[in-house]
Write a protein that holds these residues in place. Structure first.
Motif, PDB file in Angstrom:
ATOM      1  N   GLY A 195       0.816  -1.202   0.000  1.00 23.67           N
ATOM      2  CA  GLY A 195       0.000   0.000   0.000  1.00 23.67           C
ATOM      3  C   GLY A 195       0.855   1.259   0.000  1.00 23.67           C
ATOM      4  O   GLY A 195       0.574   2.224  -0.717  1.00 23.67           O
ATOM      5  N   HIS A 196       1.917   1.273   0.806  1.00 24.24           N
ATOM      6  CA  HIS A 196       2.824   2.425   0.843  1.00 24.24           C
ATOM      7  C   HIS A 196       3.480   2.632  -0.528  1.00 24.24           C
ATOM      8  O   HIS A 196       3.632   3.776  -0.986  1.00 24.24           O
ATOM      9  CB  HIS A 196       3.894   2.230   1.911  1.00 24.24           C
ATOM     10  N   ARG A 197       3.867   1.533  -1.183  1.00 24.31           N
ATOM     11  CA  ARG A 197       4.519   1.669  -2.495  1.00 24.31           C
ATOM     12  C   ARG A 197       3.560   2.253  -3.530  1.00 24.31           C
ATOM     13  O   ARG A 197       3.951   3.103  -4.345  1.00 24.31           O
ATOM     14  CB  ARG A 197       5.061   0.312  -2.959  1.00 24.31           C
ATOM     15  N   LEU A 198       2.321   1.782  -3.506  1.00 21.15           N
ATOM     16  CA  LEU A 198       1.332   2.331  -4.434  1.00 21.15           C
ATOM     17  C   LEU A 198       1.140   3.828  -4.202  1.00 21.15           C
ATOM     18  O   LEU A 198       1.069   4.615  -5.155  1.00 21.15           O
ATOM     19  CB  LEU A 198      -0.002   1.600  -4.259  1.00 21.15           C
ATOM     20  N   LEU A 199       1.065   4.223  -2.942  1.00 22.56           N
ATOM     21  CA  LEU A 199       0.854   5.638  -2.636  1.00 22.56           C
ATOM     22  C   LEU A 199       2.085   6.470  -3.003  1.00 22.56           C
ATOM     23  O   LEU A 199       1.954   7.592  -3.518  1.00 22.56           O
ATOM     24  CB  LEU A 199       0.519   5.798  -1.150  1.00 22.56           C
ATOM     25  N   MET A 200       3.271   5.935  -2.767  1.00 22.31           N
ATOM     26  CA  MET A 200       4.491   6.638  -3.152  1.00 22.31           C
ATOM     27  C   MET A 200       4.534   6.885  -4.655  1.00 22.31           C
ATOM     28  O   MET A 200       4.824   8.000  -5.115  1.00 22.31           O
ATOM     29  CB  MET A 200       5.726   5.826  -2.712  1.00 22.31           C
ATOM     30  N   GLU A 201       4.224   5.848  -5.425  1.00 20.09           N
ATOM     31  CA  GLU A 201       4.234   5.993  -6.882  1.00 20.09           C
ATOM     32  C   GLU A 201       3.168   6.974  -7.351  1.00 20.09           C
ATOM     33  O   GLU A 201       3.388   7.754  -8.289  1.00 20.09           O
ATOM     34  CB  GLU A 201       4.037   4.629  -7.537  1.00 20.09           C
ATOM     35  N   ALA A 202       2.000   6.916  -6.712  1.00 22.71           N
ATOM     36  CA  ALA A 202       0.916   7.814  -7.106  1.00 22.71           C
ATOM     37  C   ALA A 202       1.286   9.264  -6.821  1.00 22.71           C
ATOM     38  O   ALA A 202       1.057  10.151  -7.651  1.00 22.71           O
ATOM     39  CB  ALA A 202      -0.369   7.434  -6.380  1.00 22.71           C
ATOM     40  N   TYR A 203       1.854   9.516  -5.659  1.00 22.70           N
ATOM     41  CA  TYR A 203       2.277  10.878  -5.326  1.00 22.70           C
ATOM     42  C   TYR A 203       3.315  11.374  -6.342  1.00 22.70           C
ATOM     43  O   TYR A 203       3.234  12.507  -6.839  1.00 22.70           O
ATOM     44  CB  TYR A 203       2.881  10.919  -3.929  1.00 22.70           C
ATOM     45  N   ALA A 204       4.298  10.534  -6.635  1.00 22.88           N
ATOM     46  CA  ALA A 204       5.359  10.942  -7.560  1.00 22.88           C
ATOM     47  C   ALA A 204       4.807  11.189  -8.963  1.00 22.88           C
ATOM     48  O   ALA A 204       5.185  12.159  -9.631  1.00 22.88           O
ATOM     49  CB  ALA A 204       6.453   9.879  -7.601  1.00 22.88           C
TER      50      ALA A 204
END
Length: 289
Positions: A195-204
């Protein structure tokens, strides 16, 4: 045939009858309805229900309490066709019934079937409509074991739905649509690094690299505080990529085969460089004469 009764148990519990709207029923009746919702076919033996709802009473006393609960339900509704029906020694919920928890679970379960079972837009729509039905925990004020188990099952299904929806949107490049489900997933289950990785990619991908790196630091802090571990290699690699940093050099265990091979290669390189230096010196001396 359209359902006559609608029952909501995700969040605030409510009972509605088609054509007349919301029905007010005693709070003491909701455990009976909730327990029936957890049974196969929404039916169970009277004795089993009574024992589960009033475990501190003997069989006769528990059955009396059950009879009182059914009487209170029908009295509050002022009608004979209550949502709880009797069949000999069995109680069941009315056949023409809509339940938000069932509608949520059916949609999400279908959407989580193996890939290829349905088109991606249909899968995403099922996940969205299912998640909108989840307005809160299953009968959140009940602490009986049967309620806790059903609450946990539906809550886990919600987490899987959030991850699946965020993943679908990411795969389709809809990064702005990834943020909401991924952020909710991280809030509900902060130890899930996917979940953190998905959110990191989405933010970037939406131009918020600073937020992406802050999300990584938050993930690392949570893992250290709760589990005393570092983020997974793929999570750290994603953070380095987003920050533009080169990957760290590989760690080679001393005494291992890889270490021995590197030492031998280094020795060969040293010898080769020495030979090259000697040849260059000889060539320069010859040119000078």
């Amino acid at each position: 045939m359209l359902p006559n009764w609608s029952i909501s148990v995700l969040g605030h519990a409510s009972l509605l009858f088609s054509g007349s709207g919301k029905c007010e029923i005693p709070a003491s009746v909701w455990p009976l309805i909730g327990l029936l919702l957890c049974q196969p076919g929404y039916r169970a033996n009277r004795g089993q229900i009574a024992a589960a709802l009033w475990p501190d009473k003997d069989d006769e006393g528990a059955r009396h309490c059950l009879g009182t609960a059914i009487w209170r339900l029908r009295r509050a509704l002022g009608r004979d066709d209550a949502p709880v029906e009797a069949e000999d020694d069995t109680l069941r919920l009315a056949p023409h019934l809509w339940v938000d928890a069932e509608a949520f679970a059916l949609r999400v379960t279908r959407a989580l079937e193996p890939r290829g079972a349905m088109p991606r837009p249909v899968r995403a729509k099922l996940l969205r409509t299912g998640l909108r039905l989840y307005r809160g925990e299953f009968l959140g004020d009940m602490l009986a074991e049967w309620a806790l188990l059903e609450r946990e099952r539906l809550a886990c299904l919600r987490l899987d739905a959030l991850h699946a929806l965020a993943t679908l949107e990411a795969e389709d490049g809809h990064w702005e649509a990834v943020v909401a489900p991924a952020r909710l997933l991280c809030g509900l289950e902060p130890l899930r690094e996917d979940g953190h990785r998905l959110l990191m990619e989405a933010y970037a991908a939406t131009g918020n690299r600073a937020l992406a790196l802050r999300q990584y630091r938050l993930c690392a802090e949570i893992l250290e505080r709760e589990l005393s571990v570092d983020p997974m290699p793929e999570t750290s690699a994603l953070a380095r990529r987003l920050a533009g940093s080169p990957p760290p050099p590989p760690v080679i265990e001393t005494g291992g085969a890889a270490f021995t091979a590197l030492v031998a290669t280094r020795a060969t390189l040293v010898d080769t460089i020495g030979s090259i230096d000697a040849a260059l010196e000889a060539s320069q001396a010859e040119m000078a004469t």
